[in-house]
Design a protein around this motif. Sequence first.
Motif, PDB file in Angstrom:
ATOM      1  N   LYS A  38       0.850  -1.185   0.000  1.00 43.47           N
ATOM      2  CA  LYS A  38       0.000   0.000   0.000  1.00 43.47           C
ATOM      3  C   LYS A  38       0.893   1.245   0.000  1.00 43.47           C
ATOM      4  O   LYS A  38       1.824   1.336   0.796  1.00 43.47           O
ATOM      5  N   PHE A  40       0.077   4.342   0.788  1.00 41.12           N
ATOM      6  CA  PHE A  40      -0.154   5.167   1.975  1.00 41.12           C
ATOM      7  C   PHE A  40      -0.654   4.289   3.125  1.00 41.12           C
ATOM      8  O   PHE A  40      -1.692   4.559   3.732  1.00 41.12           O
ATOM      9  N   LEU A  43      -1.355   6.077   6.432  1.00 43.12           N
ATOM     10  CA  LEU A  43      -2.199   7.270   6.422  1.00 43.12           C
ATOM     11  C   LEU A  43      -3.236   7.197   7.550  1.00 43.12           C
ATOM     12  O   LEU A  43      -4.074   6.295   7.579  1.00 43.12           O
ATOM     13  N   VAL A  45      -6.337   7.926   8.542  1.00 44.95           N
ATOM     14  CA  VAL A  45      -7.577   8.403   7.922  1.00 44.95           C
ATOM     15  C   VAL A  45      -8.437   9.195   8.890  1.00 44.95           C
ATOM     16  O   VAL A  45      -9.005  10.232   8.536  1.00 44.95           O
ATOM     17  N   SER A  92      -6.106   5.571   0.812  1.00 46.25           N
ATOM     18  CA  SER A  92      -5.457   4.751   1.836  1.00 46.25           C
ATOM     19  C   SER A  92      -5.266   3.305   1.388  1.00 46.25           C
ATOM     20  O   SER A  92      -4.454   2.585   1.963  1.00 46.25           O
ATOM     21  N   ARG A  93      -6.001   2.877   0.361  1.00 44.85           N
ATOM     22  CA  ARG A  93      -5.942   1.478  -0.078  1.00 44.85           C
ATOM     23  C   ARG A  93      -5.145   1.277  -1.369  1.00 44.85           C
ATOM     24  O   ARG A  93      -5.058   0.152  -1.865  1.00 44.85           O
TER      25      ARG A  93
END
Length: 374
Positions: A38, A40, A43, A45, A92-93
Amino acid sequence: MKGKTFAILLLVAGLLVALALIPTGKDTKTTGPKMGDKLFADLPVNQVAEVAIADAENRTTLVKGETVWQVEERSGYPADFDQLRDTVVKLSRLKIGRSFSGDPESLVRLSLLPPSDPDASARGTRITLKDASGKTLADLVLGQVRSKEDGGSGGQYLKKADGDTVYLVDASFRFLKTAPTEWLQKEILNIKADAVASVTCYAGGSQEPLYTLIRSEKGKDAELAPVPEGRSADANRIDQVMEALAPLTLDDVQPADGPSAIASQSTRLVYHLFDGREIDIFPTVDGEEKYSLRVAAREPAMAETPPAIESPPEVEKVEEQKEGDAGKAQEAAPRSAKEINDAVAPWIFSVKKWQFDSFVTQPGALLEEVKKEG
């Protein structure tokens, strides 16, 4: 083997080991994210409090308010949270398909230059995420979408704003919106026609209605009053007025000058609901065919006396969710007039012409055409 030869071989072997241990200037360890990782992964969220999206023509800043996300460029009007959430979660994914060092030529070819770059053909779309303190959590430039042979998306090229590495990721933001109007929460009201007991249209400060649409009871069709002799009501147009709030959506929005501005409107339609709430609609159009509305709501105690309705039924109560029926969402309770008014009264809404035309202000428009004999 002679002793001298053996000693030479030991010396050569030692030299080879020593050479292998000498640093070459290149880090042979894998650093940074790899293919399949991944991009990020770290991250946070839930800490995102600001999202800025910009391309060569537009910029939108979404900020987290006390209760809702807001569009900064539209004076803090509520943002489309579902669209925002989907965008941040997708970021994020993202997984890396491949990566390479971007040189000036590849950055131009893949449209990975910042939106402010002089080369218009090479500009990308920039997304910046910050937390409540203003710390940057992610900052990237989106470039060209990679197309498959079947026309679908094969991912997208992007780079971190402060880096030179180009990543091909597994998803794309082909339809990412950048204009502030595209990030507004579109729904103003959503009141079904069967919740409307009557609609009364007034001109200016007059207390004498231009017309009234009224249901004799819930579930019945609305009827027009008065109907001139020799004419008949247009049922389709009547339905259009009754259904105009289901839903009522905006194109754009701007702050109003205050509640006093409503009183100066020349025409208003009052929607009397079966539960006693009233919704006032003030439609206006300027010479440039810009169609606007003001909206206000009132509680039953504040409302005018509605036209008489024969035996109005009681407000239907929402049944409790039955056991074993977890898949069926419980119907949300309707917003109070105060909640509606707090949300809509400070604004002037721009709407599409077809929605504006649903708020009929001329009684003649609700009548069938007179058929001429012969």
